[in-house]
Design a protein around this motif. Structure first.
Motif, PDB file in Angstrom:
ATOM      1  N   VAL A 179      45.995  48.396  34.087  1.00 10.92           N
ATOM      2  CA  VAL A 179      44.820  47.890  34.797  1.00 10.92           C
ATOM      3  C   VAL A 179      44.086  46.837  33.974  1.00 10.92           C
ATOM      4  CG1 VAL A 179      42.527  48.637  35.572  1.00 10.92           C
ATOM      5  CG2 VAL A 179      44.555  49.734  36.455  1.00 10.92           C
ATOM      6  N   ASN A 180      44.167  46.853  32.663  1.00  7.37           N
ATOM      7  CA  ASN A 180      43.455  45.824  31.899  1.00  7.37           C
ATOM      8  C   ASN A 180      44.398  44.852  31.200  1.00  7.37           C
ATOM      9  OD1 ASN A 180      40.852  46.629  32.560  1.00  7.37           O
ATOM     10  ND2 ASN A 180      40.990  48.314  31.099  1.00  7.37           N
ATOM     11  N   GLU A 181      45.635  44.792  31.679  1.00  8.95           N
ATOM     12  CA  GLU A 181      46.622  43.927  31.028  1.00  8.95           C
ATOM     13  C   GLU A 181      47.177  42.942  32.051  1.00  8.95           C
ATOM     14  OE1 GLU A 181      49.574  46.602  29.540  1.00  8.95           O
ATOM     15  OE2 GLU A 181      47.998  47.923  28.787  1.00  8.95           O
ATOM     16  N   PRO A 182      47.757  41.815  31.578  1.00  7.72           N
ATOM     17  CA  PRO A 182      48.312  40.860  32.537  1.00  7.72           C
ATOM     18  C   PRO A 182      49.356  41.515  33.434  1.00  7.72           C
ATOM     19  CG  PRO A 182      48.397  39.993  30.293  1.00  7.72           C
ATOM     20  CD  PRO A 182      47.943  41.407  30.189  1.00  7.72           C
ATOM     21  N   GLY A 183      49.255  41.307  34.703  1.00  5.69           N
ATOM     22  CA  GLY A 183      50.183  41.926  35.657  1.00  5.69           C
ATOM     23  C   GLY A 183      49.482  42.073  36.991  1.00  5.69           C
ATOM     24  N   PRO A 184      50.198  42.531  38.000  1.00  6.42           N
ATOM     25  CA  PRO A 184      49.645  42.523  39.356  1.00  6.42           C
ATOM     26  C   PRO A 184      48.335  43.298  39.504  1.00  6.42           C
ATOM     27  CG  PRO A 184      51.850  43.527  39.296  1.00  6.42           C
ATOM     28  CD  PRO A 184      51.579  42.990  37.941  1.00  6.42           C
ATOM     29  N   ASN A 185      48.101  44.285  38.626  1.00  7.58           N
ATOM     30  CA  ASN A 185      46.922  45.130  38.797  1.00  7.58           C
ATOM     31  C   ASN A 185      45.799  44.844  37.803  1.00  7.58           C
ATOM     32  OD1 ASN A 185      49.574  47.224  39.317  1.00  7.58           O
ATOM     33  ND2 ASN A 185      48.190  46.698  40.973  1.00  7.58           N
ATOM     34  N   SER A 186      45.880  43.696  37.127  1.00  4.16           N
ATOM     35  CA  SER A 186      44.920  43.436  36.043  1.00  4.16           C
ATOM     36  C   SER A 186      43.501  43.222  36.539  1.00  4.16           C
ATOM     37  CB  SER A 186      45.359  42.211  35.234  1.00  4.16           C
ATOM     38  OG  SER A 186      45.181  41.042  36.003  1.00  4.16           O
ATOM     39  N   LEU A 187      43.336  42.907  37.825  1.00  5.34           N
ATOM     40  CA  LEU A 187      41.991  42.667  38.345  1.00  5.34           C
ATOM     41  C   LEU A 187      41.610  43.742  39.368  1.00  5.34           C
ATOM     42  CD1 LEU A 187      42.147  38.763  38.626  1.00  5.34           C
ATOM     43  CD2 LEU A 187      41.065  40.130  36.821  1.00  5.34           C
ATOM     44  N   ALA A 188      42.209  44.925  39.203  1.00  4.75           N
ATOM     45  CA  ALA A 188      41.925  46.017  40.143  1.00  4.75           C
ATOM     46  C   ALA A 188      40.519  46.583  39.952  1.00  4.75           C
ATOM     47  CB  ALA A 188      42.960  47.131  39.954  1.00  4.75           C
ATOM     48  N   ASP A 189      40.032  46.564  38.707  1.00  5.71           N
ATOM     49  CA  ASP A 189      38.732  47.177  38.394  1.00  5.71           C
ATOM     50  C   ASP A 189      37.613  46.160  38.700  1.00  5.71           C
ATOM     51  OD1 ASP A 189      36.433  48.110  37.214  1.00  5.71           O
ATOM     52  OD2 ASP A 189      37.317  48.456  35.239  1.00  5.71           O
ATOM     53  N   PRO A 190      36.734  46.471  39.643  1.00  4.53           N
ATOM     54  CA  PRO A 190      35.718  45.487  40.038  1.00  4.53           C
ATOM     55  C   PRO A 190      34.790  45.104  38.891  1.00  4.53           C
ATOM     56  CG  PRO A 190      35.303  47.637  41.067  1.00  4.53           C
ATOM     57  CD  PRO A 190      36.643  47.717  40.418  1.00  4.53           C
ATOM     58  N   ASP A 191      34.497  46.056  37.988  1.00  3.53           N
ATOM     59  CA  ASP A 191      33.625  45.705  36.853  1.00  3.53           C
ATOM     60  C   ASP A 191      34.317  44.695  35.947  1.00  3.53           C
ATOM     61  OD1 ASP A 191      31.582  47.324  37.691  1.00  3.53           O
ATOM     62  OD2 ASP A 191      32.344  49.077  36.604  1.00  3.53           O
ATOM     63  N   ARG A 192      35.634  44.872  35.799  1.00  2.95           N
ATOM     64  CA  ARG A 192      36.373  43.916  34.965  1.00  2.95           C
ATOM     65  C   ARG A 192      36.358  42.527  35.612  1.00  2.95           C
ATOM     66  NH1 ARG A 192      42.124  42.485  33.094  1.00  2.95           N
ATOM     67  NH2 ARG A 192      41.682  41.955  30.925  1.00  2.95           N
ATOM     68  N   VAL A 193      36.517  42.481  36.928  1.00  2.00           N
ATOM     69  CA  VAL A 193      36.491  41.183  37.618  1.00  2.00           C
ATOM     70  C   VAL A 193      35.143  40.501  37.364  1.00  2.00           C
ATOM     71  CG1 VAL A 193      36.555  40.039  39.876  1.00  2.00           C
ATOM     72  CG2 VAL A 193      38.128  41.928  39.389  1.00  2.00           C
ATOM     73  N   ARG A 194      34.048  41.272  37.485  1.00  2.00           N
ATOM     74  CA  ARG A 194      32.714  40.682  37.264  1.00  2.00           C
ATOM     75  C   ARG A 194      32.582  40.220  35.812  1.00  2.00           C
ATOM     76  NH1 ARG A 194      31.399  45.466  40.074  1.00  2.00           N
ATOM     77  NH2 ARG A 194      31.243  45.012  42.297  1.00  2.00           N
ATOM     78  N   ASP A 195      33.070  41.027  34.868  1.00  2.00           N
ATOM     79  CA  ASP A 195      32.976  40.651  33.445  1.00  2.00           C
ATOM     80  C   ASP A 195      33.789  39.397  33.156  1.00  2.00           C
ATOM     81  OD1 ASP A 195      31.394  42.805  32.964  1.00  2.00           O
ATOM     82  OD2 ASP A 195      32.938  44.009  31.954  1.00  2.00           O
ATOM     83  N   VAL A 196      35.015  39.376  33.678  1.00  2.00           N
ATOM     84  CA  VAL A 196      35.903  38.232  33.405  1.00  2.00           C
ATOM     85  C   VAL A 196      35.299  36.952  33.989  1.00  2.00           C
ATOM     86  CG1 VAL A 196      38.119  37.205  34.104  1.00  2.00           C
ATOM     87  CG2 VAL A 196      38.067  39.521  33.158  1.00  2.00           C
ATOM     88  N   LEU A 197      34.899  37.009  35.264  1.00  2.00           N
ATOM     89  CA  LEU A 197      34.400  35.780  35.894  1.00  2.00           C
ATOM     90  C   LEU A 197      33.049  35.384  35.311  1.00  2.00           C
ATOM     91  CD1 LEU A 197      35.517  36.199  39.613  1.00  2.00           C
ATOM     92  CD2 LEU A 197      36.614  34.925  37.776  1.00  2.00           C
ATOM     93  N   GLY A 198      32.202  36.375  35.021  1.00  8.63           N
ATOM     94  CA  GLY A 198      30.914  36.061  34.373  1.00  8.63           C
ATOM     95  C   GLY A 198      31.163  35.439  33.010  1.00  8.63           C
ATOM     96  N   GLY A 199      32.107  36.006  32.246  1.00 10.37           N
ATOM     97  CA  GLY A 199      32.428  35.485  30.921  1.00 10.37           C
ATOM     98  C   GLY A 199      33.021  34.083  30.993  1.00 10.37           C
ATOM     99  N   ALA A 200      33.644  33.769  32.121  1.00 14.20           N
ATOM    100  CA  ALA A 200      34.252  32.438  32.297  1.00 14.20           C
ATOM    101  C   ALA A 200      33.237  31.433  32.843  1.00 14.20           C
ATOM    102  CB  ALA A 200      35.437  32.543  33.249  1.00 14.20           C
ATOM    103  N   GLY A 201      32.003  31.879  33.066  1.00 14.64           N
ATOM    104  CA  GLY A 201      30.950  30.949  33.482  1.00 14.64           C
ATOM    105  C   GLY A 201      30.744  30.849  34.980  1.00 14.64           C
ATOM    106  N   PHE A 202      31.327  31.778  35.761  1.00 15.02           N
ATOM    107  CA  PHE A 202      31.101  31.770  37.208  1.00 15.02           C
ATOM    108  C   PHE A 202      29.849  32.578  37.541  1.00 15.02           C
ATOM    109  CE2 PHE A 202      35.598  30.574  37.360  1.00 15.02           C
ATOM    110  CZ  PHE A 202      35.588  29.616  38.365  1.00 15.02           C
ATOM    111  N   ALA A 203      29.210  32.203  38.640  1.00 18.34           N
ATOM    112  CA  ALA A 203      28.023  32.908  39.132  1.00 18.34           C
ATOM    113  C   ALA A 203      28.309  33.438  40.528  1.00 18.34           C
ATOM    114  CB  ALA A 203      26.841  31.938  39.170  1.00 18.34           C
ATOM    115  N   ASP A 204      27.413  34.275  41.025  1.00 13.24           N
ATOM    116  CA  ASP A 204      27.498  34.806  42.405  1.00 13.24           C
ATOM    117  C   ASP A 204      28.851  35.469  42.665  1.00 13.24           C
ATOM    118  OD1 ASP A 204      25.035  33.530  42.846  1.00 13.24           O
ATOM    119  OD2 ASP A 204      26.042  31.691  43.491  1.00 13.24           O
ATOM    120  N   VAL A 205      29.312  36.281  41.724  1.00 16.47           N
ATOM    121  CA  VAL A 205      30.620  36.944  41.904  1.00 16.47           C
ATOM    122  C   VAL A 205      30.474  38.042  42.955  1.00 16.47           C
ATOM    123  CG1 VAL A 205      32.450  38.269  40.780  1.00 16.47           C
ATOM    124  CG2 VAL A 205      31.224  36.476  39.500  1.00 16.47           C
TER     125      VAL A 205
END
Ligand SMILES: C[S@@+](CC[C@H](N)C(=O)[O-])C[C@H]1O[C@@H](n2cnc3c(N)ncnc32)[C@H](O)[C@@H]1O
Length: 280
Positions: A179-205
């Motif tokens: 779930v936290n590694e590269p592969g089809p399920n790496s973005l399954a965890d919604p908190d991880r998606v928010r952290d990754v996109l927030g960390g990448a400088g995206f807003a309004d996730v």
């Protein structure tokens, strides 16, 4: 092959398989495309970047919607891109282009795109924060991001049903990555998606659960072929003697039978529709 050594060889055998099964994958993921484009809201003048565009169906749809703009697909697989170019030429689409590039590190022109989209092409990044930051830099200020990605495999009939049926006969390797590694399920965890996109400088996730099924084929024979030719199924099945392979196939047929509907062989395959903005 053991899980620890299994990788998705996109610019190789995995990409070649996706070319051979291009139409099947497009049909299987049809409902996810509808959800993706509903979320992406492509505007007529948009310049669209399609990340991990594969054989380019979504790039071509984006180009049609952005009739006064353009769509550019990037992917790792030379074979899938060749197919994408051939399809675009067949359909005489003038505002579409394709490029072999690793979206994680590719030197995109800065601030060029209005919208970045992906249908299941953004879960394979080794460093997702850096990769999405790279995509964000390619967007103009206020540019939009919309993608679909898988939720947890434990919620997915598409993952579980064939594994349970064939697992009595062969060791089916799990999907690459956790779930936290590269592969089809790496973005399954919604908190991880928010952290990754927030960390990448995206807003309004924003994440919207999508519970559309995968359509494995019009009938059982097509669905069986689709499942059995996926490389992680085909390879262990090839090790079986003919009688055992036939028994395993019968069990798979029985397991898929309850999923036959007039619309196709439908297996639930939960996903997220994720949208975000680059800061204005
Ligand atoms: C599951 S397939 C989806 C393909 C296509 N979006 C579709 O819906 O048919 C994932 C795609 O992402 C591409 N991909 C994976 N990592 C990538 C990267 N770092 N840069 C560009 N493409 C990548 C693969 O080559 C593959 O074509």
């Amino acid at each position: 092959m053991a899980e620890s050594t299994r990788t998705l060889d996109w610019d190789g055998a995995t990409g070649d398989h996706w070319v051979a099964y291009e139409e099947k994958y497009n049909a299987a993921m049809f409902r996810y495309s509808e959800r993706l484009f509903a979320g992406a809201g492509v505007r007529p003048g948009d310049r669209v970047l399609d990340i991990g565009c594969g054989c380019g169906q979504t790039t071509r749809v984006a180009a049609a919607l952005a009739a006064d703009g353009s769509a550019h697909g990037v992917d790792l697989s030379a074979a899938m891109l060749a197919q994408a170019r051939a399809r675009a030429a067949e359909e005489a689409i003038g505002n579409v282009s394709f490029e072999q590039a690793d979206a994680q590190v590719h030197d995109f022109a800065a601030g060029v795109y209005d919208l970045a989209i992906s249908r299941n092409g953004v879960m394979f990044f080794a460093d997702p924060v850096a990769a999405f930051a790279n995509v964000r830099r390619a967007l103009r200020p206020g540019g939009r991001l919309a993608f679909v990605c898988w939720r947890a495999p434990e919620e997915s009939e598409y993952s579980l049903v064939p594994r349970a049926a064939l697992g009595r006969y062969v060791t089916v390797p799990p999907s690459p990555g956790g779930v936290n590694e590269p592969g089809p399920n790496s973005l399954a965890d919604p908190d991880r998606v928010r952290d990754v996109l927030g960390g990448a400088g995206f807003a309004d996730v924003h994440l919207e659960p999508e519970d559309e099924p995968m359509n494995l084929g019009a009938g059982l024979d097509e669905a069986l072929d689709f499942v059995l030719q996926r490389p992680h199924m085909r390879e262990p099945m090839a090790e079986l003697d003919a009688a055992t392979a036939a028994k395993a196939t019968d069990d798979l047929r029985a397991a898929l039978t309850p999923h036959v509907t007039p619309a196709g062989v439908l297996l639930r395959s939960p996903a997220w529709l994720v949208t975000a903005h680059a800061p204005a």
